[in-house]
Design a protein around this motif. Structure first.
Motif, short mmCIF file in Angstrom:
data_model
loop_
_atom_site.label_atom_id
_atom_site.label_comp_id
_atom_site.label_asym_id
_atom_site.label_seq_id
_atom_site.Cartn_x
_atom_site.Cartn_y
_atom_site.Cartn_z
N LYS A 1 -3.69 3.23 -0.35
CA LYS A 1 -4.13 2.65 -1.62
C LYS A 1 -3.30 1.42 -1.94
O LYS A 1 -2.06 1.44 -1.84
CB LYS A 1 -3.99 3.69 -2.73
N ARG B 1 0.86 -1.20 0.00
CA ARG B 1 0.00 0.00 0.00
C ARG B 1 0.88 1.23 0.00
O ARG B 1 2.01 1.21 0.52
CB ARG B 1 -0.91 0.05 1.24
N ASP B 2 0.34 2.33 -0.53
CA ASP B 2 1.08 3.59 -0.44
C ASP B 2 0.75 4.27 0.88
O ASP B 2 -0.03 3.75 1.70
CB ASP B 2 0.79 4.49 -1.64
N ASP C 1 0.71 -10.40 -8.58
CA ASP C 1 0.62 -10.61 -10.02
C ASP C 1 1.87 -10.06 -10.70
O ASP C 1 1.89 -8.94 -11.23
CB ASP C 1 -0.64 -9.94 -10.58
N CYS D 1 -1.19 -1.23 -3.85
CA CYS D 1 -0.22 -1.02 -4.92
C CYS D 1 -0.58 -1.81 -6.19
O CYS D 1 -1.33 -2.78 -6.15
CB CYS D 1 1.18 -1.40 -4.44
N HIS D 2 0.02 -1.38 -7.29
CA HIS D 2 -0.21 -1.99 -8.60
C HIS D 2 0.19 -3.47 -8.59
O HIS D 2 1.21 -3.85 -8.02
CB HIS D 2 0.61 -1.23 -9.65
N ASN D 3 -0.63 -4.29 -9.23
CA ASN D 3 -0.39 -5.74 -9.39
C ASN D 3 -0.48 -6.52 -8.08
O ASN D 3 0.02 -7.65 -7.98
CB ASN D 3 0.97 -6.01 -10.05
N VAL E 1 4.71 -8.96 -9.39
CA VAL E 1 5.10 -7.71 -8.73
C VAL E 1 6.61 -7.56 -8.76
O VAL E 1 7.34 -8.48 -8.36
CB VAL E 1 4.59 -7.67 -7.27
N ARG F 1 -3.37 -7.77 -5.17
CA ARG F 1 -4.78 -7.90 -4.81
C ARG F 1 -4.87 -8.33 -3.34
O ARG F 1 -4.10 -9.20 -2.91
CB ARG F 1 -5.47 -8.95 -5.69
#
Length: 623
Positions: free
Chosen positions: A260, A255-256, A287, A262-264, A289, A266
């Motif tokens: 939020k 998470r940032d 996925d 992070c990308h890739n 990462v 879940r």
């Protein structure tokens, strides 16, 4: 049947009296009488507490008071006393929110200072003592902090090197970074070697690539992952140039700073649980990462920029054992906390039994205190003796841990594993027995037994005569040595028949379990004897001698292995049972002093431990 017949006779006598022509006057209303008015301590309670807590009494008391004085810890007045405990009527989301608020409160007051950056044995013992106090208030709060400091922080500290320490430890201690520990998967829990998450290295970019290849490889029930963690230590199979180098550990942001995902990555919530709902357990999928090469925790092994695998430990099994090092602190904490929760249960049940009365043994005579019934003594006092013995053993384990060396790592692994099993089983049994011993009062949430059981379900005389003392040691040592020989012989027999060593161990599970209990029992008794020997005051030595003998004989009575393998004859077994009953009666006069020596503040106990009549009055309902 004897107990049932006795109770039936008492009830029938009362009924028969109601048919007599004599006028029966009503009894005066019951009033609460504090056991302190009649129960005299025969030893120095403060000195006994020093022996039991072992270290950092002032730090413990400071933190007890910090909790009691804050409204964040849900203080509630019942009668003339104030009690603190989590509000389990809150929703899962509310409990999680309260956990974070309590962490912030403790952080602002300097509780966590030095938990990761502190140096030396003194700092380590302070952290352990404070963690034990927090555990006694709320298991969710304790687990949430344990995941962050001991698992995430411990992994960085013990598996990382200077570059990781400089970058992560201070921010972790200051809660700038919120960490979790992604080891367990849906398909693999205890068998960490079999985890399916795969990490490869891309030498073109200097990055590792973490991937969840199938549903069973999802990281599962990860504390802190569902809502709050910004980073995790990911345990994964490492493949370099097509070769699997085994399980390794990597730092990965999930998470940032704004929360939020992070990308890739879940993340899903594990949902409501039977306990620990103040901890946000989650599931994580990776996925492909990408993380920097420097995020490999490299104290055990490393990968060069061009993709060469490097490790001074050539044996894969030894490398794997080194990666499991952070789990040792968790086992030490779990084992130690189980003993403290047993102390809470026993303090409540024994105090209640010292003020609650039932039935009289003479016409119009006073009713008898519950703890003056031999059957009630038999229920609670052997558990009290065990808790004292395990308290000494837990202190022994902690001292080995804080003084550990590379040479002693295997020893602390074996001891912490054995004690974790023994102490947690004991805790669950103790809480159940204490709940039943308090009758209907034990069902009330405010009296703690129910939620303590569900919260911690995740984790089961002769006055010191030296001749008797040596006989107990001989019996326990003989049992351990003999079971070890039997176990080795049985494994060898299976191997002769063509079974692998690993499968031979599985087939010999009964002897393995008996041997594990024998090892744990012998070491607990040994450490209790050693603690007893340090006492110079005769009154302390006398009562510890009673407890030591009650512990030893209770274990001989309980464990069928003593009879199964012939360490105890049927005649001696009958004598042991008789002696246990006698020892319970001798421990009985010390009961209040023994639970008072736990040093647990009244606010951490429950209403039935004190004025249970006042606590259940009409005024208490409407105050």
């Amino acid at each position: 049947m004897d107990r049932a017949f006795q109770r039936t006779k008492i009830i029938s006598d009362h009924l028969l009296q109601s048919n007599s022509p004599h006028i029966i006057s009503a009894n005066a209303c019951l009033s609460f009488s504090p056991p302190e008015l009649t129960e005299v301590s025969h030893f120095d309670i403060k000195e006994m507490r020093k022996l039991l807590d072992g270290h950092n009494l002032e730090d413990r008391d400071w933190l007890y008071n910090l909790v009691i004085q804050s409204k964040l810890f849900n203080p509630r007045q019942v009668g003339e006393k104030v009690f603190v405990s989590p509000d389990y009527n809150q929703t899962m989301e509310q409990q999680r929110e309260m956990t974070m608020k309590r962490i912030a409160y403790l952080f602002e007051r300097g509780v966590f200072q030095g938990w990761l950056t502190g140096k030396g044995i003194e700092a380590a013992l302070r952290k352990i003592a404070q963690a034990e106090v927090i555990e006694m208030f709320d298991h969710s709060l304790s687990v949430k902090m344990g995941v962050h400091f001991s698992l995430w922080g411990g992994a960085i500290k013990f598996l990382g090197t200077k570059r990781h320490h400089d970058k992560w430890l201070k921010d972790t201690e200051n809660y700038v970074v919120k960490g979790c520990f992604a080891m367990t998967e849906l398909g693999h829990g205890s068998n960490v070697k079999g985890i399916e998450t795969v990490t490869t290295y891309d030498s073109n970019t200097g990055e590792f690539v973490i991937n969840t290849p199938c549903e069973s490889a999802q990281k599962y029930c990860i504390g802190g992952a569902a809502n709050h963690a910004t980073h995790t230590v990911v345990f994964s199979q490492l493949e370099i140039n097509g070769k699997n180098q085994g399980v390794h550990a990597f730092i990965c942001q999930i998470r940032d700073a704004d929360g939020k995902i992070c990308h890739n990555i879940r993340i899903a919530d594990c949902g409501h649980k039977i306990g620990l709902n103040g901890v946000d357990n989650g599931r994580i999928w990776f996925d492909n990462v990408r993380i920097p090469r420097e995020n490999l925790l490299n104290s055990v092994a490393d990968v060069s920029p061009d993709g060469e695998y490097l490790s001074a430990i050539k044996d894969p099994d030894q490398r794997f054992a080194a990666f499991m090092a952070p789990l040792t602190s968790g086992r030490v904490n779990i084992a130690s906390s189980a003993v403290h929760i047993s102390k809470i249960g026993l303090s409540i049940a024994i105090r209640y039994a010292l003020s609650r009365r039932a039935f009289s043994i003479t016409p119009n005579g006073p009713e008898i205190l519950l703890l003056d019934y031999p059957s009630h003594q038999r229920r609670l006092l052997p558990l009290l003796a065990k808790t004292y013995a395990m308290s000494s053993a837990a202190n022994h384990m902690k001292m080995i841990y804080v003084n550990r060396t590379p040479q002693s790592n295997k020893t602390i692994h074996v001891i912490s594993s054995a004690f974790k099993a023994t102490f947690t089983w004991h805790n669950q049994r103790t809480l159940q027995e204490c709940r039943e011993a308090c009758g209907g009062q034990g069902l009330k949430t405010e009296n703690h037994f129910g939620h303590l059981k569900s919260e911690f379900d995740v984790q089961s005389t002769f006055e010191g005569d030296n001749n008797v003392l040596m006989q107990q040691m001989d019996a326990f040592c003989l049992r351990e040595r003999d079971l070890l020989s039997r176990f080795a012989a049985e494994v060898s027999q299976y191997q002769v028949k063509g079974q692998s060593k690993q499968y031979a161990f599985i087939l010999s599970y009964q002897l393995a379990e008996d041997l594990g209990r024998a090892f744990s029992d012998r070491l607990i008794l040994q450490t209790f004897i050693e603690a007893e020997a340090t006492m110079t005051t005769s009154s302390l030595k006398d009562v510890l001698g009673l407890l030591r003998s009650l512990y030893a004989l209770t274990r001989m009575e309980e464990d069928a292995a003593f009879l199964r393998y012939g360490y105890l004859s049927k005649e001696n077994d009958a004598a042991v049972r008789k002696e246990v009953i006698q020892l319970c009666s001798e421990v009985r006069p010390h009961a209040l002093g023994l639970v008072s020596s736990f040093g647990i503040p009244d606010a951490f106990l429950s209403p039935i431990a004190f004025n249970w009549i006042d606590a259940n009055s009409w005024y208490a309902v409407h105050q």
